[in-house]
Design a protein around this motif. Sequence first.
Motif, PDB file in Angstrom:
ATOM      1  N   ASP A 449      -7.240   6.193  -9.859  1.00 50.79           N
ATOM      2  CA  ASP A 449      -7.909   5.308 -10.764  1.00 50.79           C
ATOM      3  C   ASP A 449      -9.524   5.599 -10.989  1.00 50.79           C
ATOM      4  O   ASP A 449      -9.982   6.076  -9.928  1.00 50.79           O
ATOM      5  CB  ASP A 449      -7.252   3.802 -10.789  1.00 50.79           C
ATOM      6  N   TYR A 455      -3.015   6.658  -5.627  1.00 46.73           N
ATOM      7  CA  TYR A 455      -1.891   6.395  -5.290  1.00 46.73           C
ATOM      8  C   TYR A 455      -0.732   7.356  -4.938  1.00 46.73           C
ATOM      9  O   TYR A 455      -0.759   8.219  -5.625  1.00 46.73           O
ATOM     10  CB  TYR A 455      -1.324   5.500  -6.444  1.00 46.73           C
ATOM     11  N   ALA A 594      -0.862   2.938  -1.827  1.00 59.91           N
ATOM     12  CA  ALA A 594      -2.427   2.719  -2.296  1.00 59.91           C
ATOM     13  C   ALA A 594      -3.383   2.654  -1.411  1.00 59.91           C
ATOM     14  O   ALA A 594      -3.459   1.902  -0.477  1.00 59.91           O
ATOM     15  CB  ALA A 594      -2.485   1.544  -3.493  1.00 59.91           C
ATOM     16  N   VAL A 632      -0.680   6.371 -13.957  1.00 59.17           N
ATOM     17  CA  VAL A 632      -1.433   5.022 -13.738  1.00 59.17           C
ATOM     18  C   VAL A 632      -2.078   4.852 -15.025  1.00 59.17           C
ATOM     19  O   VAL A 632      -2.896   5.787 -15.614  1.00 59.17           O
ATOM     20  CB  VAL A 632      -2.599   4.971 -12.640  1.00 59.17           C
ATOM     21  N   ARG A 636      -3.450  -1.349 -15.469  1.00 54.97           N
ATOM     22  CA  ARG A 636      -3.205  -1.388 -14.133  1.00 54.97           C
ATOM     23  C   ARG A 636      -1.838  -1.294 -13.816  1.00 54.97           C
ATOM     24  O   ARG A 636      -1.149  -2.269 -12.966  1.00 54.97           O
ATOM     25  CB  ARG A 636      -3.755  -2.789 -13.282  1.00 54.97           C
ATOM     26  N   LEU A 638       1.634   1.332 -12.968  1.00 57.82           N
ATOM     27  CA  LEU A 638       1.853   2.299 -12.336  1.00 57.82           C
ATOM     28  C   LEU A 638       3.291   2.815 -12.512  1.00 57.82           C
ATOM     29  O   LEU A 638       4.184   2.097 -12.273  1.00 57.82           O
ATOM     30  CB  LEU A 638       1.553   2.586 -10.767  1.00 57.82           C
ATOM     31  N   THR A 653      -0.556  -2.227  -9.946  1.00 57.77           N
ATOM     32  CA  THR A 653      -1.496  -1.373  -9.134  1.00 57.77           C
ATOM     33  C   THR A 653      -2.283  -2.109  -8.196  1.00 57.77           C
ATOM     34  O   THR A 653      -2.800  -1.775  -7.284  1.00 57.77           O
ATOM     35  CB  THR A 653      -2.494  -0.557  -9.781  1.00 57.77           C
TER      36      THR A 653
END
Length: 706
Positions: A449, A455, A594, A632, A636, A638, A653
């Motif tokens: 992101d 991620y 993450a 993503v 926010r 995923l 996320t």
Amino acid sequence: MKRLLLWLFAVGLLLNAGMKLPILPVPDTDWLEYNGNGARNHYSALAQITPDNVQHLRVAWTYESGGADTVQNRTQMQCNPIVVGGILYGVSAGTQAFALDAATGREIWKTALTDNGGTTSRGVTYWTDGRTAQIFFGAGKWLYALDAQTGRPIASFGEQGRINLRTGLERPGADEYVVSNTPNTIYKNLLIVGARVAESETALLGDVRAFDTRTGKLVWTFRTIPQAGETGYDTWSPRPGRQHVGGANAWAGMAIDRERGIVYIPTGSAAYDFYGGNRQGSNLFANCLLALDAQTGKRLWHFQLVHHDIWDRDPPAPPNLLTVTHKGPDGKPKRIDAVAQITKQGYIFVFDRVTGKPLFPIDERPVPTDGVAGEQPFSTQPIPLGPDYFTRQAFTEKDLNSFVANRDSLAGVIRQARTGRAYLPITQTLTIFYPGTDGGGQWGGAAVDPDGVLYVPAKEIPVYTSLEKRRTASAGTALTGTQLYNLRCAACHGTDRRGNHDGSYPSLVAIDKRLSVDQVRQILQKGRSMMPSFAHLSAAEHKALIDFLFQKESAQAVVSSQATTVPYQHTGYNRWYDANGYPVSTPPWGTLTAVDLNSGKRRWQVPLGEYPELTARGIPPTGTDNYGGPLVTASRLLFIAASRDEQFRAFDTQTGKVLWQTSLPAAGYASPSTYAIGGRQYVVLACGGGKLKTKSGDKYVAFALP
């Protein structure tokens, strides 16, 4: 302003009434490239679907692409579809490129079935000069240029719309197997191409090449196994390496910084994967992250992730391009454009995108060198000291799961095995890989992101193998069907013909009950799924192999058409499952992690997938083996399928919490895409199944809010 105030007033009334918020329309938004854009970040700025409304997602449309093997469940779909101007382009289970109306799933065109050798495609590439638009599509040894409006081959490209990828990759003793199943990379009017080649000693060369998008003419070549006078030539012995060894190919995909004109390319292992006595040295530019001038192919910098790879530890996915905040020389925060590469080992290497300088320390660490006779393992390997690893790094007896079947027997095997650390050379004693031979990280890759958080889905299942002596043979040697099988097939299907647990290499026991002689001959000629073509073998060798498999072998030997000089073969990719069918290691077996690449610290890790019957017994979700990547969004969320339980999930996320999940028509071993058309955001996924002993399918499913 007045309109906004009225809308806010209306929202307040709805909230007070306990009703759900209205869905604000969003502008039309494309998904232009594999994994979203040239940075390969699996990221979209779309935010119509949010943590608050994701539970309202519904199926918007379904497209049956065709070509699924619903009898033996051998087909897959790994395609990450692209969307350009409201048209979705993808690839079917039968390896046919197609175009759909992205709002309805209505088919616009689909290519005819091709003689493609069973390629499992990860998608297509789009290019336009503003006047015409083309789709580039790999099928077997051919790379096609198709008219984006009609799907018809463009006659001015190559030979009547296609180029033969094998041309230029030949070397003495090589076979014919080459496919371009990962979408290629566009830079201006260049198509930068990598390819998958065989992993045996007969592999073709793995050069990276750029072709003119209009004509198909070769523009530049980067030789991943250097020739005399080039950097890296002396890292191969005997020389010239290009005459003796193949592979070192760019199969996983690439990332492109178009503003700087730099393409970032991870390269594969040299072949043969598990023995390198015939390629002594560090073996540049195998197992590297390369930064090349995209216009000329000139090397700007490189970093070798594994020296003299004898473990099949090549990087599994395209790198990610991102911007992070690190301390500068003056101790003040500094924004740095970076490139991050995940690995099968569970490491993340992070470099300055321009200079190649590591942004976290890397320790060149001594490793064991006690290989088999003839092998000279490299004495050190680069180990990153940050960011945090996304998998565990060792498997020993104490790591058997609490409910494993036959614990005492398994513990005895582990005590006698080579295990407990990375980069143990494989010998004739059983050796345990952890993570397994295909990860850790896998081809689905990682999402990033704008905040610099990565991620990554991964798997944590031990794999065991060993090396055993095999007969070497020069061309012209007489071999029986049994000897041919052991030379050519046993490394994947096993000396007992039982294949491996996940079905990637299926059992050949009682094959006469499932396939005809003609069907097996066709597979040997063209390949299928993970199996390369064996067209380089003679018709007599094909017959001898078929007779052996159908238990009709005669004592008469056939003449070998190609030399086999590597004195060892590995005993298979053996994922370690117990008698009840569960991985022997302590869960989680599949994870989603993450990692903040600014600090290098892990934010969270959660299981990815579950075995419902274990959950019903009160065992927390274990995660499962998995293939495919995440998506993503700016809201926010995923989205990821990937797991063998045939579920599609949305995670928060910030926390890793599952916010939504739904059942799929077949497992989604692919990466989802998102786009907006007509004010509505869609999330679409190829549901092809076929791996990990799950059923095959042919459906693309798009989800949207009602």
